[in-house]
Scaffold this motif. Structure first.
Motif, PDB file in Angstrom:
ATOM      1  N   ASN A  55       0.730  -1.253   0.021  1.00  0.00           N
ATOM      2  CA  ASN A  55      -0.066  -0.063   0.089  1.00  0.00           C
ATOM      3  C   ASN A  55       0.749   1.420   0.041  1.00  0.00           C
ATOM      4  O   ASN A  55       2.087   1.050   0.475  1.00  0.00           O
ATOM      5  CB  ASN A  55      -0.823   0.004   1.155  1.00  0.00           C
ATOM      6  CG  ASN A  55      -2.014  -0.993   1.335  1.00  0.00           C
ATOM      7  OD1 ASN A  55      -2.725  -1.095   0.146  1.00  0.00           O
ATOM      8  ND2 ASN A  55      -2.003  -1.762   2.306  1.00  0.00           N
ATOM      9  N   ARG A  56       0.400   2.413  -0.474  1.00  0.00           N
ATOM     10  CA  ARG A  56       0.997   3.779  -0.320  1.00  0.00           C
ATOM     11  C   ARG A  56       1.435   4.050   1.149  1.00  0.00           C
ATOM     12  O   ARG A  56       0.680   3.531   2.076  1.00  0.00           O
ATOM     13  CB  ARG A  56       0.227   4.809  -0.912  1.00  0.00           C
ATOM     14  CG  ARG A  56      -1.050   5.044  -0.035  1.00  0.00           C
ATOM     15  CD  ARG A  56      -1.394   6.516  -0.531  1.00  0.00           C
ATOM     16  NE  ARG A  56      -1.770   6.236  -2.430  1.00  0.00           N
ATOM     17  CZ  ARG A  56      -1.894   7.374  -3.239  1.00  0.00           C
ATOM     18  NH1 ARG A  56      -1.333   8.392  -2.598  1.00  0.00           N
ATOM     19  NH2 ARG A  56      -1.933   7.202  -4.309  1.00  0.00           N
ATOM     20  N   GLY A  57       2.673   4.432   1.427  1.00  0.00           N
ATOM     21  CA  GLY A  57       3.037   4.697   2.749  1.00  0.00           C
ATOM     22  C   GLY A  57       3.915   3.470   3.459  1.00  0.00           C
ATOM     23  O   GLY A  57       4.247   3.669   4.767  1.00  0.00           O
ATOM     24  N   ILE A  58       3.906   2.509   2.726  1.00  0.00           N
ATOM     25  CA  ILE A  58       4.877   1.033   3.144  1.00  0.00           C
ATOM     26  C   ILE A  58       5.644   0.421   2.134  1.00  0.00           C
ATOM     27  O   ILE A  58       5.410   0.597   1.073  1.00  0.00           O
ATOM     28  CB  ILE A  58       3.704   0.337   3.774  1.00  0.00           C
ATOM     29  CG1 ILE A  58       4.271  -0.384   4.962  1.00  0.00           C
ATOM     30  CG2 ILE A  58       3.138  -0.398   2.878  1.00  0.00           C
ATOM     31  CD1 ILE A  58       4.635   0.246   6.260  1.00  0.00           C
ATOM     32  N   GLY A  59       6.787  -0.304   2.720  1.00  0.00           N
ATOM     33  CA  GLY A  59       7.404  -1.237   1.849  1.00  0.00           C
ATOM     34  C   GLY A  59       8.217  -0.345   1.060  1.00  0.00           C
ATOM     35  O   GLY A  59       8.810   0.583   0.981  1.00  0.00           O
ATOM     36  N   GLN A  60       8.101  -0.985  -0.575  1.00  0.00           N
ATOM     37  CA  GLN A  60       8.770  -0.448  -1.633  1.00  0.00           C
ATOM     38  C   GLN A  60       7.902   0.328  -2.426  1.00  0.00           C
ATOM     39  O   GLN A  60       8.269   0.844  -3.598  1.00  0.00           O
ATOM     40  CB  GLN A  60       9.113  -1.620  -2.313  1.00  0.00           C
ATOM     41  CG  GLN A  60      10.067  -2.568  -1.658  1.00  0.00           C
ATOM     42  CD  GLN A  60      10.638  -3.679  -2.665  1.00  0.00           C
ATOM     43  OE1 GLN A  60      11.448  -3.734  -3.431  1.00  0.00           O
ATOM     44  NE2 GLN A  60      10.336  -5.025  -2.113  1.00  0.00           N
ATOM     45  N   SER A  61       6.759   0.873  -2.001  1.00  0.00           N
ATOM     46  CA  SER A  61       5.727   1.837  -2.600  1.00  0.00           C
ATOM     47  C   SER A  61       6.170   3.042  -2.186  1.00  0.00           C
ATOM     48  O   SER A  61       6.661   3.205  -1.054  1.00  0.00           O
ATOM     49  CB  SER A  61       4.487   1.570  -2.375  1.00  0.00           C
ATOM     50  OG  SER A  61       3.899   0.181  -3.230  1.00  0.00           O
ATOM     51  N   SER A  62       5.620   4.205  -3.038  1.00  0.00           N
ATOM     52  CA  SER A  62       5.816   5.446  -2.440  1.00  0.00           C
ATOM     53  C   SER A  62       5.299   5.815  -1.212  1.00  0.00           C
ATOM     54  O   SER A  62       4.062   5.207  -0.682  1.00  0.00           O
ATOM     55  CB  SER A  62       5.405   6.365  -3.533  1.00  0.00           C
ATOM     56  OG  SER A  62       6.045   6.334  -4.513  1.00  0.00           O
TER      57      SER A  62
END
Length: 270
Positions: A55-62
């Motif tokens: 999701n946005r805000g976490i991991g390898q996403s923006s």
């Protein structure tokens, strides 16, 4: 690494399993990325093309430093499905991911073959909202690894804690994880949770739905799942006897079996 640009962000995703099988989209919760589902993957990929994303805000996403909404994160998921040319999909969401899954089903019922809501809710009560607000505020006060350790007792059961060596392994994994969340990303996710409410729209979710919760979940107690199951027409409620809020990790094999049994009933042509 597979990344697409959608809705102004980079969205990381991963696909496993045969493309000849029906598709299953997994949506993780607050402070969780696609690795949340790792313990279940061996079971799921044997029968489904499994799509995971951050999701946005976490991991390898923006993780843009601007307000998020659950509907916005559902739109990110839809954009991914459209990019992959997937017209129908089974959707499973855990915790905040269940909120996202509800909004996806409400906005695009034609895309949903079946819906699975793990440890989720329609509308939080005062205690829950206070807890989520605190989780968001603490991101600004605590160093990353310490923040994660503060959350752990809310997620796992006494039995999990008493398993020799398991918490040490989990803490080591957290400390070594190469894609730790940003404080602002978690803060904005927490506020997205607080801004979401599907309680007056549950009757508009008409597809086959499984609602599942752990008996020992102290974050999203059983009554939250009961509300979902009562509000969604013909929803099925399963209460796992042994499991806390993070039962998709703690009781992965059991959860996967219940999940697969449900999905089998709702495959195309059955």
């Amino acid at each position: 690494m597979s990344v697409i640009q959608v809705n102004g962000i980079d969205l990381y995703y991963k696909i496993q399993g045969s493309g000849e099988n029906e598709s299953l989209l997994l949506i993780a919760g607050f402070d969780s990325d696609s690795s949340t589902w790792a313990a279940m993957m061996r079971s799921l990929v044997q029968q489904y093309q499994v799509i995971r994303f951050d999701n946005r805000g976490i991991g390898q996403s923006s993780a843009p430093d601007s307000p998020y909404s659950i509907k916005q994160m559902a739109a990110d998921a839809v954009a991914l499905l459209d990019y992959l040319n997937i017209s129908q999909v089974h959707v499973a969401g855990h915790s905040m991911g269940g909120q996202i899954a509800q909004e996806l089903a409400l906005a695009h019922p034609e895309k949903i073959q079946s819906l699975i809501l793990f440890s989720s809710w329609a509308k939080g009560d005062g205690k829950f909202n206070s807890l989520i607000e605190l989780f968001g505020d603490l991101t600004q006060k605590l160093e990353g690894a310490l923040y994660q350790r503060v959350l752990l007792p809310w997620l796992f059961t006494d039995a999990f804690y008493s398993t020799p060596g398991i918490m040490e392994q989990l803490i080591n994994w957290i400390e070594d994880y190469p894609f730790p969340p940003t404080p602002h990303g978690l803060y904005h996710q927490s506020r997205a949770i607080l801004g979401s409410d599907t309680s007056d729209r549950l009757a508009d979710i008409h597809g086959p739905t499984l609602v599942m919760v752990g008996k020992d979940d102290i974050v999203t107690p059983i009554r939250f799942s009961e509300q979902l199951a009562q509000g969604i027409p013909n929803a099925e409620l399963v209460i796992l006897e042994q499991g806390g809020h993070a039962f998709v990790v703690e009781s992965a094999d059991t959860v996967a079996k219940v999940m697969l049994d449900f999905l089998e009933k709702h495959k195309q042509g059955t």
